[in-house]
Design a protein around this motif. Structure first.
Motif, short mmCIF file in Angstrom:
data_model
loop_
_atom_site.label_atom_id
_atom_site.label_comp_id
_atom_site.label_asym_id
_atom_site.label_seq_id
_atom_site.Cartn_x
_atom_site.Cartn_y
_atom_site.Cartn_z
N SER A 53 0.87 -1.19 0.00
CA SER A 53 0.00 0.00 0.00
C SER A 53 0.90 1.23 0.00
O SER A 53 1.95 1.22 0.64
N HIS A 58 -2.63 -5.58 7.87
CA HIS A 58 -3.54 -6.49 7.15
C HIS A 58 -3.94 -7.74 7.93
O HIS A 58 -4.84 -8.45 7.52
N LEU A 109 -9.71 1.39 2.43
CA LEU A 109 -8.69 0.56 1.79
C LEU A 109 -7.97 1.48 0.82
O LEU A 109 -8.56 1.94 -0.16
N GLY A 138 -13.01 1.93 -0.73
CA GLY A 138 -11.79 1.46 -1.39
C GLY A 138 -11.38 2.46 -2.45
O GLY A 138 -12.16 2.75 -3.36
N GLY A 169 -7.61 -0.05 -3.51
CA GLY A 169 -8.65 -0.48 -2.57
C GLY A 169 -9.93 -0.88 -3.28
O GLY A 169 -10.62 -1.84 -2.88
#
Lengths: 86, 226
Positions: free
Chosen positions: B13, B35, B48, B85, B89
C-alpha cells in the motif's frame, strides 16, 4: 500420482483486450501482415498430486475459479496434464 | 466525540498515510490497521487505500483479498459500517466480491496520472453531502482503472442508481464512464480517483473535502447506531 500441469487463463470472448490490440497493431510494422485476433493471456505451470487425471482436473478447475482466474472476465483451460514417470 | 477511521495497510500500500492525514485534517482519529488485524470493534469507517498490495501479483487486489482483515471488513460492511476502497482499494473490493465488476488495464495501455473531472451521480457514504450533478476535480493515478462488467451488471448498477461518480471525459475506457460505484446498501464504495490527494487547495485541489467529510459524517452516524 504426480502430474505436470499447464493451465491457460484467457480473457473471455467479447472482453476488450488492450494488450492484444496493441500487439496486433505492432506486428504489421515488422512485416507480419497475416496475423489477426491477438489475445494476451496467462499460463501457469505446476506439479500436482492426485489419484488420477480426473481428480487432478477437478482440483485445478476449483483452483482456477477461486484464484488463478477472475471469472468476471476470464476463462481457464487445462492445456497439459501429464503423469510424471517414476 | 471524534470518529475512529481505520486505514488498512497491506504490504505494498502506498496511499495509506495520505488517507490518514486527510481524515485527520477534518478532526477524525485515524488508525493504521495492519492487514492481519482481527478486531475492528472500535472502528467507525474503513478505508482501503491505493497502492500495489502484494505487488499487484496475479491481478491487482487478487492476493489482498486473502488477508485476515478482509474477513473482518466483510463482517463490518454487513453491519452497515462505511467501507471505502480508493484505487487499489477498489480493486481489492471487487476481487473480494464486495463490489461487482473488475478493473481492467486502461484503454491505450498507459499509466494515467492526471487531474480529472468527475460528476457526482448518486448517494453513498462517500457522496452523501455532495450535491448531485456537481463536478469535482480529483487526481487519478492508475494503470488498471478501466471498469468492466457484463451488461446485466451494468444495467443493475444503472437501474439501482449505484454509479456514484462518472468521468466527464473518460480517460481509461471504463464502461458507462464509471469512476466509482457502491453496493446496494450504499455503505461500501469503490472509486479510482483519489479524494485524499485533493482535500485542500494547497495540494492542488480541495474538491475531495466534501467526500472526506461525507465519509466522516457517515462514520459518525454508524458510530451512534452501534
Amino acid at each position: 500420482m504426480k502430474f505436470d500441469a499447464m493451465v491457460e487463463v484467457k480473457l473471455r470472448p467479447g472482453i476488450a483486450d488492450p494488450q492484444g490490440a496493441t500487439i496486433e497493431r505492432a506486428l504489421p510494422a515488422l512485416g507480419f501482415e497475416e496475423v489477426s485476433g491477438v489475445r494476451v493471456g496467462k499460463a501457469f505451470r505446476f506439479q500436482i498430486d492426485a489419484q488420477d487425471v480426473g481428480a487432478a482436473a477437478e482440483v485445478i478447475d476449483e483452483m482456477c475459479k477461486r484464484l488463478l482466474a477472475n471469472p468476471v472476465i476470464e476463462d481457464s483451460l487445462v492445456i497439459e496434464l501429464n503423469p510424471i514417470d517414476g | 466525540m471524534s470518529t475512529n477511521i481505520g486505514v488498512v495497510m497491506f504490504p505494498g500500500s502506498n496511499c495509506d498515510y495520505d488517507a490518514l492525514e486527510a481524515v485527520q485534517a477534518f478532526g477524525a482519529t485515524a488508525h493504521i490497521l495492519w492487514h492481519n488485524t482481527e478486531d475492528l470493534s472500535n472502528i467507525d469507517a474503513v478505508i482501503l487505500p491505493g497502492g500495489f498490495s502484494y505487488g499487484d501479483y496475479l491481478r491487482p487486489g487478487a492476493l489482498a483479498r486473502f488477508s485476515a482483515i478482509i474477513g473482518q471488513v466483510k463482517k463490518f460492511a454487513a453491519l452497515g459500517g462505511p467501507v471505502v476502497g480508493i484505487c487499489n482499494g477498489f480493486q481489492v473490493l471487487t476481487e473480494a466480491g464486495l463490489l461487482p465488476g473488475v478493473l481492467q488495464k486502461n484503454k491505450g495501455l498507459k499509466f494515467i496520472c492526471d487531474n480529472i473531472k468527475v460528476k457526482v451521480e448518486a448517494d453513498s457514504v462517500l457522496t452523501h453531502d455532495a450535491q448531485r450533478g456537481s463536478i469535482l476535480e480529483i487526481p487519478i493515478s492508475h494503470f488498471e482503472g478501466n471498469f468492466t462488467c457484463d451488461y446485466a451488471t451494468l444495467e443493475e448498477l444503472e437501474s439501482q442508481d449505484r454509479i456514484i461518480l462518472r468521468y466527464e471525459d473518460n480517460p481509461n475506457g471504463s464502461m458507462g464512464d464509471i469512476a466509482g460505484i457502491c453496493n446496494k446498501q450504499r455503505n461500501v464504495v469503490g472509486l479510482m480517483p483519489h479524494p485524499e490527494r485533493a482535500y485542500n487547495s494547497i495540494i492542488g485541489s480541495g474538491d475531495g473535502e466534501i467526500l472526506i467529510k461525507s465519509l466522516l459524517n457517515s462514520a459518525s452516524i454508524f458510530s451512534d447506531s452501534k
